[in-house]
Structure formats: structure tokens, C-alpha cells
Write a protein that holds these residues in place. Structure first.
Motif, PDB file in Angstrom:
ATOM      1  N   GLU A  10     -20.238  -3.607   5.301  1.00 13.02           N
ATOM      2  CA  GLU A  10     -20.847  -2.669   4.364  1.00 13.02           C
ATOM      3  C   GLU A  10     -21.861  -3.330   3.434  1.00 13.02           C
ATOM      4  OE1 GLU A  10     -21.334   1.089   2.443  1.00 13.02           O
ATOM      5  OE2 GLU A  10     -20.189   0.615   4.253  1.00 13.02           O
ATOM      6  N   PHE A  11     -21.503  -4.531   2.899  1.00 13.37           N
ATOM      7  CA  PHE A  11     -22.316  -5.142   1.846  1.00 13.37           C
ATOM      8  C   PHE A  11     -23.011  -6.437   2.266  1.00 13.37           C
ATOM      9  CE2 PHE A  11     -18.860  -2.784  -0.246  1.00 13.37           C
ATOM     10  CZ  PHE A  11     -19.612  -1.887  -1.006  1.00 13.37           C
ATOM     11  N   TYR A  12     -22.648  -6.974   3.392  1.00 16.66           N
ATOM     12  CA  TYR A  12     -23.163  -8.245   3.904  1.00 16.66           C
ATOM     13  C   TYR A  12     -23.089  -9.350   2.854  1.00 16.66           C
ATOM     14  CZ  TYR A  12     -25.397 -11.267   7.259  1.00 16.66           C
ATOM     15  OH  TYR A  12     -25.628 -12.287   8.161  1.00 16.66           O
ATOM     16  N   LEU A  13     -21.879  -9.543   2.345  1.00 15.91           N
ATOM     17  CA  LEU A  13     -21.554 -10.648   1.443  1.00 15.91           C
ATOM     18  C   LEU A  13     -20.224 -11.236   1.898  1.00 15.91           C
ATOM     19  CD1 LEU A  13     -22.261  -9.034  -2.057  1.00 15.91           C
ATOM     20  CD2 LEU A  13     -23.646 -10.793  -0.944  1.00 15.91           C
ATOM     21  N   PRO A  14     -20.023 -12.548   1.747  1.00 19.93           N
ATOM     22  CA  PRO A  14     -18.699 -13.101   2.023  1.00 19.93           C
ATOM     23  C   PRO A  14     -17.667 -12.329   1.201  1.00 19.93           C
ATOM     24  CG  PRO A  14     -20.267 -14.858   1.604  1.00 19.93           C
ATOM     25  CD  PRO A  14     -20.962 -13.578   1.262  1.00 19.93           C
ATOM     26  N   SER A  15     -16.570 -11.945   1.836  1.00 21.43           N
ATOM     27  CA  SER A  15     -15.626 -11.039   1.174  1.00 21.43           C
ATOM     28  C   SER A  15     -14.208 -11.578   1.215  1.00 21.43           C
ATOM     29  CB  SER A  15     -15.672  -9.658   1.841  1.00 21.43           C
ATOM     30  OG  SER A  15     -16.962  -9.095   1.725  1.00 21.43           O
ATOM     31  N   ILE A  16     -13.567 -11.522   0.040  1.00 25.01           N
ATOM     32  CA  ILE A  16     -12.177 -11.962  -0.108  1.00 25.01           C
ATOM     33  C   ILE A  16     -11.360 -10.784  -0.594  1.00 25.01           C
ATOM     34  CG2 ILE A  16     -10.613 -13.537  -1.298  1.00 25.01           C
ATOM     35  CD1 ILE A  16     -13.010 -15.439  -1.660  1.00 25.01           C
ATOM     36  N   VAL A  17     -10.289 -10.465   0.128  1.00 26.59           N
ATOM     37  CA  VAL A  17      -9.419  -9.346  -0.232  1.00 26.59           C
ATOM     38  C   VAL A  17      -8.010  -9.877  -0.421  1.00 26.59           C
ATOM     39  CG1 VAL A  17      -8.534  -7.090   0.456  1.00 26.59           C
ATOM     40  CG2 VAL A  17     -10.869  -7.754   1.079  1.00 26.59           C
ATOM     41  N   LEU A  18      -7.407  -9.511  -1.554  1.00 26.83           N
ATOM     42  CA  LEU A  18      -6.081 -10.027  -1.883  1.00 26.83           C
ATOM     43  C   LEU A  18      -5.053  -8.924  -2.003  1.00 26.83           C
ATOM     44  CD1 LEU A  18      -8.277 -11.854  -3.808  1.00 26.83           C
ATOM     45  CD2 LEU A  18      -6.171 -13.191  -3.967  1.00 26.83           C
ATOM     46  N   SER A  19      -3.875  -9.205  -1.495  1.00 22.00           N
ATOM     47  CA  SER A  19      -2.702  -8.370  -1.712  1.00 22.00           C
ATOM     48  C   SER A  19      -1.916  -9.001  -2.859  1.00 22.00           C
ATOM     49  CB  SER A  19      -1.852  -8.300  -0.450  1.00 22.00           C
ATOM     50  OG  SER A  19      -0.639  -7.621  -0.684  1.00 22.00           O
ATOM     51  N   ILE A  20      -1.859  -8.313  -4.000  1.00 17.68           N
ATOM     52  CA  ILE A  20      -1.245  -8.884  -5.198  1.00 17.68           C
ATOM     53  C   ILE A  20       0.268  -8.783  -5.115  1.00 17.68           C
ATOM     54  CG2 ILE A  20      -1.040  -8.700  -7.708  1.00 17.68           C
ATOM     55  CD1 ILE A  20      -3.837  -7.558  -7.788  1.00 17.68           C
ATOM     56  N   GLY A  21       0.932  -9.923  -5.297  1.00 16.26           N
ATOM     57  CA  GLY A  21       2.371  -9.967  -5.375  1.00 16.26           C
ATOM     58  C   GLY A  21       2.824 -10.275  -6.789  1.00 16.26           C
ATOM     59  N   GLU A  22       4.106 -10.187  -7.013  1.00 15.81           N
ATOM     60  CA  GLU A  22       4.631 -10.392  -8.372  1.00 15.81           C
ATOM     61  C   GLU A  22       4.334 -11.783  -8.897  1.00 15.81           C
ATOM     62  OE1 GLU A  22       8.907 -10.009 -10.759  1.00 15.81           O
ATOM     63  OE2 GLU A  22       8.637  -9.033  -8.813  1.00 15.81           O
ATOM     64  N   ALA A  58      -7.035   1.637   2.588  1.00 15.08           N
ATOM     65  CA  ALA A  58      -7.341   0.403   1.858  1.00 15.08           C
ATOM     66  C   ALA A  58      -8.836   0.118   1.858  1.00 15.08           C
ATOM     67  CB  ALA A  58      -6.575  -0.769   2.460  1.00 15.08           C
ATOM     68  N   SER A  59      -9.498   0.352   2.998  1.00  9.65           N
ATOM     69  CA  SER A  59     -10.931   0.078   3.100  1.00  9.65           C
ATOM     70  C   SER A  59     -11.734   0.997   2.187  1.00  9.65           C
ATOM     71  CB  SER A  59     -11.409   0.244   4.550  1.00  9.65           C
ATOM     72  OG  SER A  59     -10.779  -0.686   5.397  1.00  9.65           O
ATOM     73  N   GLU A  60     -11.391   2.283   2.180  1.00 12.62           N
ATOM     74  CA  GLU A  60     -12.101   3.227   1.321  1.00 12.62           C
ATOM     75  C   GLU A  60     -11.930   2.858  -0.143  1.00 12.62           C
ATOM     76  OE1 GLU A  60     -10.551   7.013   2.460  1.00 12.62           O
ATOM     77  OE2 GLU A  60     -11.854   7.196   4.244  1.00 12.62           O
ATOM     78  N   HIS A  61     -10.724   2.460  -0.513  1.00 11.27           N
ATOM     79  CA  HIS A  61     -10.475   2.057  -1.902  1.00 11.27           C
ATOM     80  C   HIS A  61     -11.266   0.804  -2.255  1.00 11.27           C
ATOM     81  CE1 HIS A  61      -8.293   0.029  -5.201  1.00 11.27           C
ATOM     82  NE2 HIS A  61      -8.072   1.262  -5.634  1.00 11.27           N
ATOM     83  N   ALA A  62     -11.261  -0.170  -1.363  1.00 11.28           N
ATOM     84  CA  ALA A  62     -11.950  -1.433  -1.634  1.00 11.28           C
ATOM     85  C   ALA A  62     -13.456  -1.217  -1.766  1.00 11.28           C
ATOM     86  CB  ALA A  62     -11.651  -2.436  -0.517  1.00 11.28           C
ATOM     87  N   VAL A  63     -14.033  -0.395  -0.893  1.00 17.62           N
ATOM     88  CA  VAL A  63     -15.473  -0.117  -0.961  1.00 17.62           C
ATOM     89  C   VAL A  63     -15.820   0.538  -2.296  1.00 17.62           C
ATOM     90  CG1 VAL A  63     -17.325   1.312  -0.009  1.00 17.62           C
ATOM     91  CG2 VAL A  63     -15.849  -0.002   1.531  1.00 17.62           C
ATOM     92  N   GLN A  64     -15.003   1.489  -2.714  1.00 16.82           N
ATOM     93  CA  GLN A  64     -15.244   2.158  -3.999  1.00 16.82           C
ATOM     94  C   GLN A  64     -15.151   1.176  -5.167  1.00 16.82           C
ATOM     95  OE1 GLN A  64     -12.385   5.335  -4.036  1.00 16.82           O
ATOM     96  NE2 GLN A  64     -13.446   6.526  -2.446  1.00 16.82           N
ATOM     97  N   GLU A  65     -14.174   0.277  -5.119  1.00 15.70           N
ATOM     98  CA  GLU A  65     -14.013  -0.711  -6.186  1.00 15.70           C
ATOM     99  C   GLU A  65     -15.222  -1.638  -6.260  1.00 15.70           C
ATOM    100  OE1 GLU A  65     -11.281  -1.205  -8.554  1.00 15.70           O
ATOM    101  OE2 GLU A  65     -11.327   0.891  -7.910  1.00 15.70           O
ATOM    102  N   VAL A  66     -15.698  -2.076  -5.107  1.00 13.73           N
ATOM    103  CA  VAL A  66     -16.855  -2.974  -5.075  1.00 13.73           C
ATOM    104  C   VAL A  66     -18.098  -2.259  -5.585  1.00 13.73           C
ATOM    105  CG1 VAL A  66     -18.382  -4.315  -3.576  1.00 13.73           C
ATOM    106  CG2 VAL A  66     -15.901  -4.388  -3.209  1.00 13.73           C
ATOM    107  N   GLN A  67     -18.279  -1.019  -5.178  1.00 14.19           N
ATOM    108  CA  GLN A  67     -19.449  -0.255  -5.617  1.00 14.19           C
ATOM    109  C   GLN A  67     -19.464  -0.084  -7.138  1.00 14.19           C
ATOM    110  OE1 GLN A  67     -18.902   3.239  -3.180  1.00 14.19           O
ATOM    111  NE2 GLN A  67     -20.419   2.569  -1.657  1.00 14.19           N
ATOM    112  N   LYS A  68     -18.293   0.077  -7.725  1.00 15.23           N
ATOM    113  CA  LYS A  68     -18.211   0.261  -9.174  1.00 15.23           C
ATOM    114  C   LYS A  68     -18.575  -1.011  -9.936  1.00 15.23           C
ATOM    115  CE  LYS A  68     -13.997   1.881  -9.489  1.00 15.23           C
ATOM    116  NZ  LYS A  68     -12.738   2.426 -10.050  1.00 15.23           N
TER     117      LYS A  68
END
Length: 560
Positions: free
Chosen positions: A363-375, A322-332
Motif C-alpha cells: 500500500e505505502f511502499y515503505l519498510p513495514s513493521i507490525v507488532l502484536s502487543i503482549g502484556e 487487521a490489515s484494514e485497521h493497520a492501513v487506517q492507523e498508518v494513514q492517520k
């Protein structure tokens, strides 16, 4: 690159360090200035951690004690409603064991993260009633201060609710029977004080041995609350209790995780013990961690410890993916004026999104919000940076959440999935108005400059009188300039760590370790002069003990 903020100048006489002068300087850097404050800090007394000292309302406490007394006397069914993290689990264990000792008809309930979510909830109450059909009293631990709907639901069923919590309250309080609340302790700390009040004021003690202080210390360290005042006192004394524990579950957990020492610091608790206790609640149910803590059976303890070890390994894999995916998404998607990270995915497990948010901050030194999307609903965990009160920020937009709660540095909320895009734009734009470059620049607080030749065992032992170290009481950090690099090499499986041999003027050569700083090796050559920021550590290997520096930052001579 970090900004170095050197807090004090150290004055030496004839180039000889005065240890007492240094300790006074370190204390004053922590805003501990008067003689009384210094004595209380260096010699914390457990008896001074009281209901009054942490600001708990005595009238509310009296109401709670009376109601609990009544429930025990009348054999009413009681449920201790905890939380699925270490703080909530240890607090629930304290309260369950206390009431069980008094002959109460009591069961613990740790909510299932996926099925029930955080804190006291309607579905959680319904599930608790399955095991306790005649439930008459719920005592929350580490939750409940914003559980308005759940408390109303309990009231409608004729169930009284006593809230014990340490989270930041909303503008109003739930309509509970009584509320035992303070932000000066963690949830387990609040539970510990309530337990002590029950044991000393209302009932004849069955034992004089305090077996709950170790649990309060575990919860305090794991919840990363500031190690000041009452928290620090609980941890200072509780660490000794952890090393002396007779609990089969904790002993099995220590053995499973390879801990042999009887001397514990916040590091062993926070980075070795706590993740294993947390793992069950992140992946499955936190009840197994509670069972481990409370069991008196050695065979059962071994089985549970082995199970938690396997779950923790699964948690590590899920977090890595999950962390690797999130970092890649943020970088993009990262923009130059980015002030807040908001990333979501339906494959992020709710149990690890808080850890992922922490990785993004790192990694980015910004306030970070991560969500698990439900239906229909999505759950979020958020982590902040120094100087940005996260829970106040989120509560500026309360109308957009189904629920929200937490601390200045960590929070969570639930939102309708259909509103995710709108919420993302709203929070990102709001953060741009509130966050400036000063807050967003990494800063390193350094206590003072120090000469490497002053570092010896006496200095190290003197610094340890300020321990335990953690949030609110950071390990003393020093800076040394014009330090010569005598040798260096990369360490670790992936060669991510940097080991150096350093010397300054007439000092002895001293070893230093810079974790996850391998990038500096490309610009280093033997003989270079560097400036370093570091803490002083004892390295024990193969029975040998020697001092080393733990590097926090390196500045090459050409760095500005």
C-alpha cells in the motif's frame, strides 16, 4: 506511478523478431551470460545440487551424519524441531519420514506460534520432552541458527542439537553439536540435501523413488527465496513431482482447493496450496499440516484437508480485519518525511502480522513493521522493499531486542512491551538516515520493448523455457508504446479489475487484464493511445486457451 527501467534494446531485422535473440537478451538481463551459464539455467540438473555447490561445511555434515547414525543404532529418542510455516513443515516432514524409514525412534515437533513462538526455544524443548522423556537428539529444520539460549539449555540436559537452517546467522553461532547451514537454499532444501546424504551414504535404500523432492519444491516456493541456482533446480524438477504425487494429503488438498490440473507452476503452489498449509500454523498448530503431508490414509487426508480449508477462511477474515485497521492507523499518522512504518496493536494476532506487514508495503511502499502487543513482551514481523536489507538494519539495534532474525526482505523480533515507544522512535529516525527517495520510488524492471504484432504462441512457448518464474527469476516483462484502446470494462465483484482490448499498428486485437487497476478507467476513453508494461500469459477458460497480456503498469499519453 512507477519508474520504468528498460534493461535492454531489442534489435530486429526487417521488423521480424528473432526468438533466439530475445531469449539471449532475457538471459543476459538475469546476469546469465556465458554458454555454460545459459545451459545450466535452461537445463538445470538435480545431481548438481550438492552439499558442495550450496556451501555447506562438509566437516559439520560428517559430524551430523555420524551422530544421527549413532542415535538410530542405539534407539535414542530423536525430535525433529521444525517451524510452523510451509518451509518448516515440509522440511520437518522430509527429515521425519527419512529417519522413520530407517527405523529411528523419532517424533516431529512443530512449535505452537502463540505458546512457544518461533524456532527452538526453552519451552519448546520442555514440551518436546513431554512426548519424548528420554530425548537425546534434536534436529532443527528451518530454525536454530540464532537459538543460543535454547541450545545451551538442551546441552545442560544432555541433549545434542544438530541445527539445519538457512537464515542469516549472527556474529557468533550457537554451541550446537553440528550446524548444517547455507543461505543458498530454503529450510526444506537443506533438509532435502541432508536426507539425500543419509539415504545414499549411510544406509541401504528401501526405495529408489524420491518422494521428498516435491516437498522441497513446496517449501522453496512458499518461502519466496530467489529462484536461482539450486533453488531453481529444485523447483523446476519438483513441480513435475508435485503433479505426479501419490501423497493422499496433497491430493486431498488439491481437490479441496479446486485444483484439477496436473501441471503446476509457482503460482498454484504459492497462492493456492501454501496459504492453506500455512493457515494452521498461523491460527492454531502447524502439526495438522504436517499430519496432512505425511498421512497415508485417504479418509484422514480428506478430514485434514477440510479442516485446513476452514482454518484458512478464518485466517483470511482475521487478516482482512487487521490489515484494514493497520492501513487506517498508518494513514492517520503518516508524515511527509516518513521512511518506515511501525504499527502495533494488542488485537493483532501473531500469526498474521507478517502478512499485514506485506500489505502495508504494498500500500505505502515503505519498510513495514507490525507488532502484536503482549502484556510483557511483543512480537513483530517486518517486510522490506527492494534495496533495503531489513535484517542488517534491525541488527544495528540488536541491544533493543530480546531476539531478532530473518532475511534481507523479511524478519521478526521480540521486544519488551515497555520499550515499544522508544524502539519506534529509534527505528523511524534510523530509517530516515538510511533511506533516500531513490530507494523509496517504486521501480518496474522491463526487459525490452516489444511490438504487439510479435506476440504469438511460438513466442510464449519460447519464453516458458526460462520458467519457473519467481523471486530472482522474474517473469519477462515487456513494454509497448502507442497502443490503442479498442474497448475496456471493469471486472470483479467490487469492479477492481480492468479488462482491455488493445491494438497496435497492424497487430491483431489482443485482450489484456489489469488486476486492481480500476482507477485507470476514469481517465480512459476508447481510441486513446497508451503505453503498457506487461507479461504474456495463457488464459484457459471453458476448455479454450488463448494468449492475453497481464498488465503491470499503464501510462496514459499525458503521463510524464
Amino acid at each position: 506511478m512507477k519508474n520504468w527501467n528498460i534493461l535492454s534494446k531489442l534489435k530486429t531485422q526487417n521488423s521480424k523478431l528473432k526468438i533466439d535473440e530475445l531469449i539471449n537478451l532475457l538471459l543476459e538481463n538475469r546476469n546469465i551470460k556465458t554458454k555454460k551459464e545459459k545451459d545450466n539455467f535452461l537445463n538445470p540438473r538435480l545431481e548438481e545440487v550438492t552439499i558442495e555447490s550450496v556451501g555447506i561445511d562438509k566437516k559439520q555434515l560428517a559430524k551430523a551424519l555420524k551422530r544421527i547414525n549413532q542415535a538410530i543404532k542405539n534407539k535414542e529418542e530423536i525430535v525433529i524441531f521444525g517451524d510452523y510455516d510451509v518451509d518448516g513443515i515440509t522440511g520437518a516432514a522430509i527429515l521425519w519420514e527419512t529417519l522413520h524409514d530407517f527405523g529411528a525412534k523419532v517424533l516431529p515437533h512443530i512449535p505452537h506460534r502463540i505458546d512457544e513462538g518461533y524456532g527452538l526455544s526453552v519451552i519448546g524443548i520442555e514440551n518436546a520432552k513431554i512426548k519424548s522423556p528420554d530425548l537425546k537428539l534434536i534436529i532443527t529444520d528451518d530454525n536454530g541458527i540464532v537459538a543460543y539460549e535454547a541450545v545451551d539449555y538442551a546441552n545442560s540436559l544432555g541433549i545434542d542439537v544438530i541445527i539445519t537452517d538457512h537464515h542469516v546467522p549472527g556474529e557468533t553461532l550457537p554451541k550446537a553439536h553440528s550446524i548444517i547451514h547455507t543461505v543458498k537454499l530454503c529450510g526444506a532444501g537443506v533438509a532435502y540435501l541432508l536426507s539425500q546424504e543419509l539415504r545414499t551414504k549411510n544406509y541401504k535404500l528401501r526405495t529408489n523413488e524420491d518422494t521428498h523432492l516435491e516437498l522441497a519444491a513446496l517449501g522453496t516456493i512458499a518461502d519466496m527465496v530467489p529462484l536461482t541456482d539450486g533453488n531453481r533446480t529444485i523447483v523446476k524438477h519438483g513441480l513435475l513431482k508435485i503433479g505426479q504425487t501419490n501423497r493422499p494429503g496433497l491430493l486431498a488438498l488439491f481437490n479441496q482447493s479446486g485444483l484439477e490440473s496436473k501441471t503446476f507452476t509457482p503460482y498454484e503452489v504459492g497462492y493456492i496450496i501454501a496459504p492453506r498449509l500455512n493457515a494452521a500454523g498461523r491460527i492454531e498448530s502447524g502439526m495438522d499440516s504436517l499430519r496432512l503431508i505425511c498421512t497415508t490414509d485417504q479418509t484422514r487426508a480428506k478430514e485434514l484437508a477440510e479442516k485446513l480449508e476452514l482454518i484458512n477462511k478464518e485466517r483470511q477474515l482475521i487478516l482482512k480485519q487487521a490489515s484494514e485497521h493497520a492501513v487506517q492507523e498508518v494513514q492517520k499518522l503518516m508524515t511527509k518525511d516518513q521512511r518506515l512504518i511501525f504499527v502495533s496493536n494488542e488485537n493483532y494476532q501473531p500469526g498474521v502480522i507478517g502478512l499485514v506487514a506485506g500489505k502495508l508495503v504494498e500500500e505505502f511502499y515503505l519498510p513495514s513493521i507490525v507488532l502484536s502487543i503482549g502484556e510483557t513482551h511483543s512480537k513483530a514481523s517486518a517486510r522490506s522493499i527492494n534495496g533495503f536489507n531489513l535484517i542488517e538494519f534491525l541488527r544495528l539495534h540488536t541491544d533493543h531486542f530480546l531476539n531478532v532474525g530473518g532475511h534481507p526482505m523479511a524478519a521478526g523480533f521480540t521486544v519488551e512491551t515497555a520499550k515499544l515507544d522508544l524502539l519506534k522512535k529509534l527505528l523511524e529516525n534510523s530509517a530516515k538516515d538510511l533511506l533516500n527517495e531513490t530507494i523509496l520510488t517504486r521501480s518496474l524492471k522491463i526487459d525490452c520493448e516489444l511490438s504487439l504484432q510479435e506476440i504469438d504462441q511460438n513466442l510464449y512457448d519460447s519464453i516458458q523455457t526460462l520458467s519457473p518464474f519467481g523471486m530472482g527469476n522474474p517473469e519477462p516483462t515487456f513494454a509497448s508504446t502507442d497502443v490503442e484502446v479498442k474497448d475496456f470494462k471493469l471486472l470483479g465483484k467490487d469492479k477492481t479489475h480492468l479488462k482491455l482490448m488493445l491494438k497496435q499498428d497492424n497487430s491483431q486485437t489482443i485482450e489484456a487484464i489489469a488486476f486492481r487497476m480500476s482507477e485507470h478507467s476514469t481517465n480512459l476513453t476508447v481510441g486513446d493511445k497508451i503505453n503498457i508494461a506487461y507479461t504474456i500469459d495463457e488464459n484457459v477458460w471453458n476448455g479454450n486457451t488463448k494468449l492475453q497480456l497481464k498488465i503491470k503498469d499503464i501510462k496514459l499519453q499525458n503521463d510524464k
